[in-house]
Design an enzyme around this catalytic site. Sequence first.
Site, mmCIF file in Angstrom:
data_model
loop_
_atom_site.group_PDB
_atom_site.id
_atom_site.type_symbol
_atom_site.label_atom_id
_atom_site.label_comp_id
_atom_site.label_asym_id
_atom_site.label_seq_id
_atom_site.Cartn_x
_atom_site.Cartn_y
_atom_site.Cartn_z
ATOM 1 N N LYS A 1 0.825 -1.209 0.000
ATOM 2 C CA LYS A 1 0.000 0.000 0.000
ATOM 3 C C LYS A 1 0.861 1.261 0.000
ATOM 4 O O LYS A 1 0.590 2.201 -0.733
ATOM 5 C CB LYS A 1 -0.839 0.052 1.281
ATOM 6 C CG LYS A 1 -2.126 -0.676 1.239
ATOM 7 C CD LYS A 1 -2.867 -0.259 2.499
ATOM 8 C CE LYS A 1 -4.096 -1.051 2.735
ATOM 9 N NZ LYS A 1 -4.760 -0.621 3.968
ATOM 10 N N ASP B 1 -8.637 2.189 4.788
ATOM 11 C CA ASP B 1 -9.076 0.838 5.063
ATOM 12 C C ASP B 1 -9.707 0.342 3.776
ATOM 13 O O ASP B 1 -10.385 1.098 3.069
ATOM 14 C CB ASP B 1 -10.072 0.794 6.219
ATOM 15 C CG ASP B 1 -10.246 -0.643 6.709
ATOM 16 O OD1 ASP B 1 -9.262 -1.393 6.718
ATOM 17 O OD2 ASP B 1 -11.373 -1.019 7.072
HETATM 18 P P1 IMP Z 1 -6.439 -3.148 5.235
HETATM 19 O O1 IMP Z 1 -7.007 -2.055 4.399
HETATM 20 O O2 IMP Z 1 -5.014 -2.930 5.621
HETATM 21 O O3 IMP Z 1 -7.340 -3.546 6.353
HETATM 22 O O4 IMP Z 1 -6.309 -4.428 4.318
HETATM 23 C C1 IMP Z 1 -7.376 -4.960 3.669
HETATM 24 C C2 IMP Z 1 -7.021 -6.251 3.002
HETATM 25 O O5 IMP Z 1 -7.819 -6.260 1.816
HETATM 26 C C3 IMP Z 1 -5.577 -6.389 2.541
HETATM 27 O O6 IMP Z 1 -4.766 -7.044 3.477
HETATM 28 C C4 IMP Z 1 -5.754 -7.246 1.316
HETATM 29 O O7 IMP Z 1 -5.871 -8.591 1.703
HETATM 30 C C5 IMP Z 1 -7.081 -6.744 0.773
HETATM 31 N N1 IMP Z 1 -6.827 -5.657 -0.194
HETATM 32 C C6 IMP Z 1 -7.032 -4.326 -0.030
HETATM 33 N N2 IMP Z 1 -6.632 -3.648 -1.119
HETATM 34 C C7 IMP Z 1 -6.155 -4.567 -1.963
HETATM 35 C C8 IMP Z 1 -5.567 -4.471 -3.251
HETATM 36 O O8 IMP Z 1 -5.366 -3.400 -3.849
HETATM 37 N N3 IMP Z 1 -5.218 -5.633 -3.805
HETATM 38 C C9 IMP Z 1 -5.397 -6.842 -3.201
HETATM 39 N N4 IMP Z 1 -5.895 -6.987 -2.000
HETATM 40 C C10 IMP Z 1 -6.286 -5.850 -1.378
#
Ligand code: IMP
Length: 206
Positions: free
Chosen positions: A16, A73
């Site tokens: 990210k 998020d």
């Molecule tokens: P958080 O936003 O850090 O809670 O993460 C959300 C989760 O959603 C990540 O760990 C990924 O597993 C998934 N995710 C969010 N954005 C993406 C993306 O751009 N590609 C693939 N998986 C994603």
Amino acid sequence: MGTRLKLLIASANRGKVSEYRALLEGVDCDLVSIEDVGISGDLDESGSTYEENARFKAVTCAARLGLVTLADDSGLEVEALGGEPGVHSARYAGEHATDAQRISYLLKKLDGVPPERRGARFVCVIAIATPEGDVTCCRGECAGCIASEPRGDRGFGYDPVFLLPELGLTMAELPPEVKNRLSHRGKAGAVAREVLKQFIDGGRSR
Ligand code: IMP
């Protein structure tokens, strides 16, 4: 003239952080990650919506470090699973599962589901908070479907099984600049760019 804006990206996810570096290129600020400021580990994400989690992370980090902070998020919502895993996407196959384990858990859940019922979307909410507690949120979505097996080695998370039907490619097969243009994070990031530019032009740089 004020000093240049120092913007904290409140995420421990390197995939990210590198996407935000690209998405915010050309915005007149210096990006620092939570690793740069010595915070380790994941930030609390126990809210029930993306917005709640993004706001909480941005507001707490901004107040704690005295820096304008961007937090997000995001998650994957699969139609045939009633919108799962949603806000629980990161912990879908257990707290310490790897991306590969999450993908195989998801594919097992969708075993036997035909292509026309494998619709899904990625959602991202970005919150930008000031140390004084002002917060702005931006949302982006990207529609696609879940492939029957992983393909591609770019990106992170569920990218290898997130198929963009109009391109016939998974997110993990796209060059980063193409993913950044089409993705949920890219769309929310385009709005966040404008918010930050106005913020900087408004002379609130610190
Ligand atoms: P958080 O936003 O850090 O809670 O993460 C959300 C989760 O959603 C990540 O760990 C990924 O597993 C998934 N995710 C969010 N954005 C993406 C993306 O751009 N590609 C693939 N998986 C994603």
